[in-house]
Design a protein around this motif. Structure first.
Motif: not given
Lengths: 239, 239
Positions: A15-23, B173-175, B218-225
């Motif tokens: 929710i906080l990363s903006g991936r998902t909208h809380d409904s 960033l995320s993948r 989903v994986t999230r972080g600042q390190d693109a590599a």
């Protein structure tokens, strides 16, 4: 007697990363309003044990009921049950009644009840289970905290099974009128009206129609006769 | 260096009664994620001065930036500016720069700058104004608190004018990958993966497709590599 109070706690990085909208908050708000329970606050925190514990402690001390959504699945980032147990000072482990529900569900679908899925049977001591008609893994109620799933279909089902069991007050009723003037034009008479109906609350919400500034005026309260009288005055003043 | 942190504070009875679905938090979350500012918490409180003051104090002490939405219009229930001033210990009154902006705007549209509209020029001492390209009435920044409108179009415009001026860290960033297995099946390998990439976070979100249980990982972080390496492993393990 004033209505019981409630807070919503949404748990999840997504929710906080903006991936998902809380409904879920919006859904709960509507159900509680009808049930005569005043939703006073909502919070969103990340999948962080300290943040969840602090929020559960603060909200459960302040409000009559707390509802949480999210973080009760089988993966490593699902830490809500353990965090709520810690916040309420309750021991937690795999509980036989929850394990039996999962075992029956997975046996029927030919899926293994592995160690990850068994985490969903971790329930604090003394908690009551909340039925999950969608995917079996239960929520639970400990003291005044209702722990529910984040997936909207499951959250809704759990809300539907839990809220009717709570003692509500008089439902919060509302009346509203669209006024074809801007908020700034109606502010003074609206403020007068609010002063004459201290048992009601009045809100105004601007919108545009055909390029013109308009206002939706809403009055809320528990006294249907007062609401009807206020609506008649609003129609007279703003109509 | 860790990213700056932020919190969102939504103000308004209409959200908690279920009348209105808050979309501003979701919008801000996406903008901050791109800017490298970590949104750590969001709260919704009602149009109650004590509740607003308590939330502003708590959030502005804890996070680098606070963003509020709602309660800066001309009607009696618009109390955000005064509550934020009280929370920050600043005097508040009609400020000449804000009054001039409103006067110019309403003169152009032939609308009277009456007492109600003049309330929108109440700005705490020392605050900087935030431009409102939609309806003129400005937001403001006092210390680390950004006070913005609740109407989504105006909120978005204010966010667009404010966030680029903040010093962000590395963007988050995320993948992600859709896995055609249930969360319970991938929990163990996903937990292993998370342990091997401590600089990244991993989340899993169940969904159904054609009746089958699937998971978006989903994986999230600042390190693109590191993200690319983790994605390659995810494709290998779950593909």
């Amino acid at each position: 007697m004033p209505n019981p109070t409630a807070a919503m706690l949404v748990i999840g990085d997504e929710i906080l990363s903006g991936r998902t909208h809380d409904s879920n908050t919006h859904h709960l708000a509507g159900v509680l309003t009808e049930a005569g329970i005043d939703l006073r606050e909502a919070r969103v925190v990340s999948d962080d044990a300290d943040d969840i514990i602090a929020a559960v402690k603060a909200l459960s001390a302040r409000y009559d009921h707390v509802f949480t959504s999210g973080g009760i699945g089988p993966t490593h980032d699902d830490i809500t049950a353990d965090a709520v147990a810690a916040a309420m000072g309750a021991p937690i482990g795999v509980r036989e009644d929850a394990r039996a529900i999962l075992a029956a569900h997975y046996e029927k679908s030919g899926v293994e009840l592995n160690a990850a899925r068994l985490r969903m049977a971790r329930i604090p001591e003394g908690a009551r289970l909340i039925d999950n008609p969608v995917s079996a893994a239960p929520g639970f109620i400990i003291d005044n905290v209702h722990v529910m799933a984040g997936v909207p279909a499951i959250f809704k089902a759990m809300v539907a099974s839990v809220v009717p069991g709570l003692t509500g007050g008089a439902p919060l009723l509302s009346r509203n009128i669209d006024v074809y003037r801007g908020e700034g034009d109606i502010a003074a008479p609206l403020s007068d009206l609010a002063a004459r109906y201290p048992m009601l609350s009045f809100g105004s919400y601007p919108f545009q129609r055909g390029g013109a500034y308009c206002t939706n005026v809403v009055t809320r309260g528990q006294d249907a006769a007062a609401l009807d009288a206020a609506l008649a005055e609003m129609q007279e003043i703003f109509g």
